[in-house]
Design a protein around this motif. Structure first.
Motif, PDB file in Angstrom:
ATOM      1  N   MET A   2      -1.155  12.602   3.698  1.00 16.28           N
ATOM      2  CA  MET A   2      -2.243  11.900   3.007  1.00 16.28           C
ATOM      3  C   MET A   2      -2.104  10.386   3.186  1.00 16.28           C
ATOM      4  O   MET A   2      -3.110   9.671   3.277  1.00 16.28           O
ATOM      5  N   ILE A   3      -0.861   9.908   3.240  1.00 14.61           N
ATOM      6  CA  ILE A   3      -0.657   8.469   3.475  1.00 14.61           C
ATOM      7  C   ILE A   3      -1.173   8.100   4.875  1.00 14.61           C
ATOM      8  O   ILE A   3      -1.835   7.078   5.059  1.00 14.61           O
ATOM      9  N   TRP A  12       0.841  -1.212   0.000  1.00 19.43           N
ATOM     10  CA  TRP A  12       0.000   0.000   0.000  1.00 19.43           C
ATOM     11  C   TRP A  12       0.865   1.248   0.000  1.00 19.43           C
ATOM     12  O   TRP A  12       0.563   2.224  -0.690  1.00 19.43           O
ATOM     13  N   MET A  27       2.082   7.111  -6.515  1.00 17.23           N
ATOM     14  CA  MET A  27       0.978   8.027  -6.849  1.00 17.23           C
ATOM     15  C   MET A  27       1.250   9.449  -6.376  1.00 17.23           C
ATOM     16  O   MET A  27       0.397  10.324  -6.533  1.00 17.23           O
ATOM     17  N   GLY A  28       2.400   9.663  -5.770  1.00 10.50           N
ATOM     18  CA  GLY A  28       2.787  11.017  -5.370  1.00 10.50           C
ATOM     19  C   GLY A  28       2.070  11.526  -4.133  1.00 10.50           C
ATOM     20  O   GLY A  28       1.852  12.735  -3.999  1.00 10.50           O
ATOM     21  N   ALA A  29       1.702  10.609  -3.220  1.00  7.22           N
ATOM     22  CA  ALA A  29       0.988  11.025  -2.001  1.00  7.22           C
ATOM     23  C   ALA A  29       1.960  11.608  -0.978  1.00  7.22           C
ATOM     24  O   ALA A  29       3.082  11.128  -0.848  1.00  7.22           O
ATOM     25  N   LEU A  77       2.412   1.785  -3.416  1.00  6.77           N
ATOM     26  CA  LEU A  77       1.399   2.309  -4.330  1.00  6.77           C
ATOM     27  C   LEU A  77       1.227   3.814  -4.114  1.00  6.77           C
ATOM     28  O   LEU A  77       1.234   4.602  -5.071  1.00  6.77           O
ATOM     29  N   ALA A  78       1.092   4.198  -2.841  1.00  5.53           N
ATOM     30  CA  ALA A  78       0.901   5.618  -2.509  1.00  5.53           C
ATOM     31  C   ALA A  78       2.115   6.430  -2.941  1.00  5.53           C
ATOM     32  O   ALA A  78       1.986   7.553  -3.435  1.00  5.53           O
ATOM     33  N   HIS A  79       3.299   5.841  -2.788  1.00  4.59           N
ATOM     34  CA  HIS A  79       4.540   6.524  -3.169  1.00  4.59           C
ATOM     35  C   HIS A  79       4.555   6.804  -4.680  1.00  4.59           C
ATOM     36  O   HIS A  79       4.846   7.929  -5.102  1.00  4.59           O
ATOM     37  N   PRO A 102      -6.582   4.125   8.543  1.00 14.35           N
ATOM     38  CA  PRO A 102      -7.600   3.083   8.341  1.00 14.35           C
ATOM     39  C   PRO A 102      -7.022   1.675   8.481  1.00 14.35           C
ATOM     40  O   PRO A 102      -7.689   0.785   8.997  1.00 14.35           O
ATOM     41  N   HIS A 155      -5.206   8.462   4.692  1.00 19.67           N
ATOM     42  CA  HIS A 155      -5.964   7.559   3.822  1.00 19.67           C
ATOM     43  C   HIS A 155      -5.516   6.104   3.893  1.00 19.67           C
ATOM     44  O   HIS A 155      -6.227   5.220   3.440  1.00 19.67           O
ATOM     45  N   ILE A 156      -4.302   5.868   4.397  1.00 18.96           N
ATOM     46  CA  ILE A 156      -3.814   4.483   4.396  1.00 18.96           C
ATOM     47  C   ILE A 156      -3.443   3.994   5.802  1.00 18.96           C
ATOM     48  O   ILE A 156      -4.001   3.006   6.278  1.00 18.96           O
TER      49      ILE A 156
END
Lengths: 254, 267
Positions: free
Chosen positions: B169-170, B156, B163-165, B159-161, B177, B173-174
């Motif tokens: 935000m990581i 995860w 996507m430029g998060a 993926l976030a990396h 949760p 959103h990740i």
């Protein structure tokens, strides 16, 4: 979106004081599919992470140049062996994860996400939770999420290996159709998969590993699994992988 | 809303089984009192306790409200502080070396031993009980939440990396949760531990609350009132546990167990 050509030079990676691979160079031609093969632990996935700019615990170096002279960072989409769908987001929210993580999701993003779900055949599942879906459906959604990013370079780390044989064949065809205009680098353990999908195959050989380039089998990808020649090519490729021949870079096996 | 027989049956079976268990316990209790001829000041029977519950209802409500307030405030502060600690530990790695030992020390000190000191510092009023309840649940919440934040799947984050998060935000959103299932275990533990903290505080020194009432009843040999107060406390604890459990279920409708259950029930 125009396809992007990428050149990799001087890629090296040290693991526990030993070079896993050293001074690796390769070309990923614009709009082509490159399949990366090799035995477990040879460093295929690490090379992929290195190119994608993902963190690695080891000492590493890489030089990346692109056709348009712009940096590669931010222009890569990533798809892994597991689907890595976020279980707390519904299917559509997983597809549009990118803009949501960047903090600027718009109505048009949702519409585009829904269109992509339509294209992978799962429009009716958009409000489902990922846990309610099969492995094949989840990987289709991961493919839609990858497509959503509109990145010119797609990096795939054994994305179909956890699926059953039929679903895998179907996903080969779907991915080949939907990613037709992108440059793809695919790590796979499956020679058959590489033979179906590749424009070029790069084989990790030796210690520290270097890359052998194999030309593609004839025919348009995705190649027909019923083609009897595919089995013959697979036998040759397996023989090549098992016996690690010392070949000149650029030798054409097929 | 749809209540199919397939969804109702397991729930009914569970409820009937639970009631049968409680009923059996009450029967054994009453039989023990009647057959052994135990005096009511040693062990009053369930009917005597029910009588005391009615007779002293005003007193039980008055003291019960004090205990509820202590439990709820301790629960909220404990969760808040535990989560903030976990977030700090997960966000600032150098902090782990200094904060983790402190966290362990807070758990290593027996809460009974700490109670008289807390009375001395915070007085015999509400505050010392709230601090007790807070301390008793702080560690389970902090450690389970930190474990959850630490064990975010690398896939995860990768993926976030790509996507430029941003880190924020990581986290939002990740990581948060993803930590919810672990945190849920901590919250369930906290729901059962918070009443213990409050009552210990009341035993050591107080002028109100169910623990205080039990001590007073004990001094006057009013065993039936002691049992009635204990019963109210058990009801509070169970109610808090189920309220927390319901909240967790609401926060995690995506829980795989729940989805599998609804799929198999044909919902």
């Amino acid at each position: 979106m125009s396809a992007l050509g990428v050149r990799i030079d001087a890629a090296r990676l040290k693991f526990r004081d030993q070079w896993l691979f050293k001074d690796i160079a390769c070309e990923l031609p614009a709009g082509s599919w490159t399949c990366l093969l090799g035995r477990s632990g040879c460093g295929k996935s690490s090379l992929l992470r290195l190119i994608a700019g993902l963190p690695l615990p080891e000492t590493s170096h890489i030089a990346i140049t692109t056709d348009d002279g712009q940096p590669l960072a931010g222009r890569v989409a990533w798809m892994a062996q597991q689907d890595f769908l976020l279980p707390w987001r519904r299917v559509i929210d997983n597809v549009v994860l990118g803009p949501s993580l960047r903090g600027k999701i718009r109505r048009s993003d949702i519409e585009r996400g829904e269109a992509l779900l339509e294209s992978v055949g799962l429009a009716d599942k958009r409000h489902q939770w990922p846990a309610a879906l099969s492995g094949g459906q989840r990987q289709r959604i991961a493919l839609a999420r990858t497509l959503f990013e509109s990145a010119p370079l797609i990096m795939m780390d054994e994305p179909f290996s956890a699926l059953d044989a039929i679903t895998r064949l179907e996903l080969h065809e779907l991915a080949a159709r939907l990613l037709a205009s992108r440059t793809v680098l695919l790590v796979t353990h499956d020679p058959f998969e590489a033979l179906r999908l590749a424009d070029q195959m790069l084989i990790f050989q030796g210690h520290p590993a270097h890359l052998e380039r194999l030309g593609p089998p004839p025919g348009e990808r995705p190649r027909d699994p019923a083609d009897p020649r595919l089995n013959a090519w697979q036998a040759q490729l397996l023989h090549y992988l098992r016996h690690e021949p010392v070949a000149e870079a650029g030798d054409e096996v097929f | 809303m749809k209540f199919s027989s397939t969804t109702l049956k397991p729930r009914m079976v569970t409820s009937v089984s639970a009631l049968a268990g409680i009923g059996s316990l009450l029967l054994v209790w009453q039989a023990l009192v009647s057959l052994a001829g135990l005096p009511h000041y040693i062990l009053p029977g369930p009917l005597t306790v029910l009588g005391a519950l009615y007779q002293y209802r005003d007193m039980l409500i008055q003291h019960g409200l004090v205990t509820i307030l202590e439990i709820m405030l301790g629960f909220l502060f404990g969760i808040g502080m535990g989560m903030l600690t976990a977030l700090a530990l997960a966000s600032f790695p150098p902090l782990r070396r200094t904060l983790l030992p402190v966290l362990l020390i807070t758990q290593a000190i027996p809460i009974f031993a700490l109670a008289p000191i807390l009375m001395l510092w915070f007085g015999y009023g509400l505050l010392s009980k709230v601090v007790m309840a807070t301390l008793i649940i702080y560690f389970p919440v902090a450690s389970t939440c930190y474990d959850g934040l630490r064990q975010t799947q690398q896939g995860w984050l990768d993926l976030a990396h790509t996507m430029g998060a941003s880190k924020y935000m990581i986290l939002l959103h990740i990581r948060l949760p993803a930590a919810l299932p672990s945190l849920a275990s901590g919250l369930r533990m906290a729901a059962t531990a918070a009443p213990i903290g409050a009552v210990i505080g009341e035993w050591v020194g107080s002028s109100a609350g169910l623990g205080y009432l039990m001590l007073q009843a004990n001094g006057r040999m009013q065993t039936d009132l002691m049992f009635a107060a204990l019963l109210v406390l058990i009801v509070f604890s169970i109610a808090l546990y189920f309220a927390v459990d319901a909240l967790i279920r609401r926060l995690m409708p995506w829980n795989p167990d729940r989805i599998r259950a609804s799929v198999s029930a044909g919902e």
